[in-house]
Motif scaffolding. Structure first.
Motif, PDB file in Angstrom:
ATOM      1  N   CYS A   1      64.381  57.218  36.249  1.00 43.24           N
ATOM      2  CA  CYS A   1      63.488  56.310  36.218  1.00 43.24           C
ATOM      3  C   CYS A   1      64.715  55.387  38.106  1.00 43.24           C
ATOM      4  CB  CYS A   1      63.471  54.793  35.916  1.00 43.24           C
ATOM      5  SG  CYS A   1      62.335  53.656  36.599  1.00 43.24           S
TER       6      CYS A   1
ATOM      7  N   LEU B   1      55.266  60.452  32.753  1.00 45.08           N
ATOM      8  CA  LEU B   1      56.164  60.623  33.206  1.00 45.08           C
ATOM      9  C   LEU B   1      57.124  61.092  34.661  1.00 45.08           C
ATOM     10  CD1 LEU B   1      57.978  59.387  29.686  1.00 45.08           C
ATOM     11  CD2 LEU B   1      57.232  58.027  31.847  1.00 45.08           C
TER      12      LEU B   1
ATOM     13  N   ALA C   1      62.071  54.548  28.479  1.00 49.64           N
ATOM     14  CA  ALA C   1      61.417  56.330  28.549  1.00 49.64           C
ATOM     15  C   ALA C   1      61.134  57.424  28.807  1.00 49.64           C
ATOM     16  CB  ALA C   1      59.630  55.351  28.352  1.00 49.64           C
TER      17      ALA C   1
ATOM     18  N   SER D   1      53.910  59.906  26.713  1.00 48.16           N
ATOM     19  CA  SER D   1      54.844  58.271  26.882  1.00 48.16           C
ATOM     20  C   SER D   1      54.226  57.275  26.234  1.00 48.16           C
ATOM     21  CB  SER D   1      55.372  58.113  27.256  1.00 48.16           C
ATOM     22  OG  SER D   1      56.791  57.676  26.566  1.00 48.16           O
ATOM     23  N   ARG D   2      53.814  56.338  25.569  1.00 49.54           N
ATOM     24  CA  ARG D   2      52.864  54.911  24.927  1.00 49.54           C
ATOM     25  C   ARG D   2      54.080  54.230  25.782  1.00 49.54           C
ATOM     26  NH1 ARG D   2      51.571  51.507  20.279  1.00 49.54           N
ATOM     27  NH2 ARG D   2      49.853  50.644  21.705  1.00 49.54           N
ATOM     28  N   LEU D   3      54.495  53.167  26.305  1.00 52.78           N
ATOM     29  CA  LEU D   3      55.362  52.112  26.694  1.00 52.78           C
ATOM     30  C   LEU D   3      54.945  50.622  25.850  1.00 52.78           C
ATOM     31  CD1 LEU D   3      56.015  54.882  28.522  1.00 52.78           C
ATOM     32  CD2 LEU D   3      56.945  52.660  30.253  1.00 52.78           C
ATOM     33  N   TYR D   4      54.989  50.542  25.160  1.00 52.28           N
ATOM     34  CA  TYR D   4      54.699  48.886  24.635  1.00 52.28           C
ATOM     35  C   TYR D   4      55.885  48.008  24.188  1.00 52.28           C
ATOM     36  CZ  TYR D   4      54.998  50.551  19.837  1.00 52.28           C
ATOM     37  OH  TYR D   4      55.444  51.618  18.923  1.00 52.28           O
ATOM     38  N   THR D   5      55.645  47.126  23.841  1.00 52.39           N
ATOM     39  CA  THR D   5      55.944  46.103  23.340  1.00 52.39           C
ATOM     40  C   THR D   5      55.604  44.820  22.674  1.00 52.39           C
ATOM     41  OG1 THR D   5      58.031  44.583  22.486  1.00 52.39           O
ATOM     42  CG2 THR D   5      56.728  44.408  24.926  1.00 52.39           C
TER      43      THR D   5
ATOM     44  N   ILE E   1      62.610  48.716  28.252  1.00 53.57           N
ATOM     45  CA  ILE E   1      61.973  50.048  27.779  1.00 53.57           C
ATOM     46  C   ILE E   1      61.515  50.951  28.565  1.00 53.57           C
ATOM     47  CG2 ILE E   1      59.328  50.323  26.688  1.00 53.57           C
ATOM     48  CD1 ILE E   1      59.514  47.273  25.257  1.00 53.57           C
ATOM     49  N   THR E   2      60.835  50.870  29.972  1.00 50.17           N
ATOM     50  CA  THR E   2      61.093  51.594  30.685  1.00 50.17           C
ATOM     51  C   THR E   2      62.051  52.934  31.108  1.00 50.17           C
ATOM     52  OG1 THR E   2      59.231  50.316  31.824  1.00 50.17           O
ATOM     53  CG2 THR E   2      60.510  52.189  33.296  1.00 50.17           C
TER      54      THR E   2
ATOM     55  N   GLU F   1      50.795  47.437  26.188  1.00 47.51           N
ATOM     56  CA  GLU F   1      51.430  48.442  26.647  1.00 47.51           C
ATOM     57  C   GLU F   1      51.336  48.561  27.973  1.00 47.51           C
ATOM     58  OE1 GLU F   1      49.650  53.014  26.203  1.00 47.51           O
ATOM     59  OE2 GLU F   1      48.391  51.106  25.575  1.00 47.51           O
TER      60      GLU F   1
END
Length: 307
Positions: free
Chosen positions: A218, A186, A210, A265-269, A206-207, A165
């Motif tokens: 961003c 965010l 989001a 927001s959940r930013l994950y991989t 991913i960033t 995450e």
């Protein structure tokens, strides 16, 4: 095909100048030029263009360069394996490690484990390549890679190792981004300037996705690839970045940065072990892959600052 010529070609591409490449190889410039010409005749394609400053690689040359690296590595691995002989695991094993992740922190523990258990295995750890790691696996440049899962890539297999995450990382020298402690929205983060890897990197994609999904921008003010440069730039307050918590803990001292979890927001991989689908791992590489699986740490608990 003479693999020695492939090695000469790779050296010329790396150095960008035939004269300096010849000096490093301890052969004459004319002899090196003849070897390059012989390769071009074999492939019936122009590989290099001579310029006033040295040489530039053609599109065909770039393709050959990628394959040549894999061929040279496999030849070296075979020589090490055959030289060792016997039943002791031996050979060259190359592992790619994703930047901006927990993978580089695995390097020293993996090296120690290989030296202790399999002293005849020569380990090669690579972080930065001219092609993405999954393609490096496909081309035979590395045996395996511990990388962020990019999704389906033909010819390679991704074995999920753990989930990562992402967190917002800012310098402790700059004012806090949020009044809520270790969480940030965010929208609050969108007011910052960011230091990020290139657009091809999973962290960046991913960033930005989001922020885009939230209707926000961003602002990337600089693209930074070397982890050490990123560390110093963030600590000195030149910009914020986004990293998994494990990477933040590995890169920064406890009091150097603030670490925020995204509240809205959940930013994950997934971190995955990438291997070639059609080329099985050698016995030595399979042993190293098992070590990678056992050495990957469990996910760290979130906190305000890295420990």
């Amino acid at each position: 095909m003479d693999t020695r010529r492939l090695g000469y070609f790779v050296r010329v591409v790396d150095i960008g100048n035939i004269t300096r490449a010849a000096d490093s190889l301890h052969i004459t410039q004319s002899a090196l030029s003849q070897h390059i010409s012989a390769l071009e005749n074999d492939f019936k394609s122009r590989l290099l263009e001579r310029t006033g400053r040295g040489v530039e690689v053609t599109a065909s040359g770039r393709s050959l360069y990628r394959y040549a690296q894999g061929i040279i590595r496999l030849e070296k691995a075979a020589r090490i394996d055959l030289r060792a002989g016997g039943d002791t695991p031996a050979g060259l094993v190359t592992v790619g490690l994703a930047s901006y992740s927990m993978a580089p922190g695995l390097a020293v523990p993996l090296l120690r484990a290989v030296r202790e258990r399999y002293p005849n295995i020569q380990l090669q750890l690579i972080q930065n390549l001219t092609v993405v790691m999954s393609q490096a696996v496909l081309l035979g440049q590395v045996d395996m890679a511990l990388i962020y899962d990019p999704g389906y890539v033909r010819g390679v297999v991704f074995e999920h190792i753990r989930e990562e995450e992402f967190h917002l990382i800012t310098s402790a020298r700059t004012p806090p981004v949020s009044s809520r402690g270790d969480t940030v929205t965010l929208k609050e983060a969108s007011r910052l300037d960011f230091l990020m890897p290139s657009e091809l990197h999973t962290v960046r994609r991913i960033t930005e996705a989001a922020f885009h999904a939230a209707g926000l921008h961003c602002s990337v003010v600089a693209e930074v690839e070397p982890d050490s440069v990123l560390r110093d730039a963030v600590v000195n307050g030149l910009g914020a970045t986004v990293l998994p918590l494990s990477a933040a803990r590995a890169h920064f001292a406890p009091d150097e940065v603030r670490v925020y979890r995204f509240a809205d927001s959940r930013l994950y991989t997934a971190m995955s072990l990438c291997t070639c689908e059609v080329q099985p791992l050698s016995h030595a590489a399979a042993l190293v892959a098992d070590l990678v699986r056992t050495l990957v740490p469990a996910p760290a608990a979130p906190g305000r600052k890295p420990a």
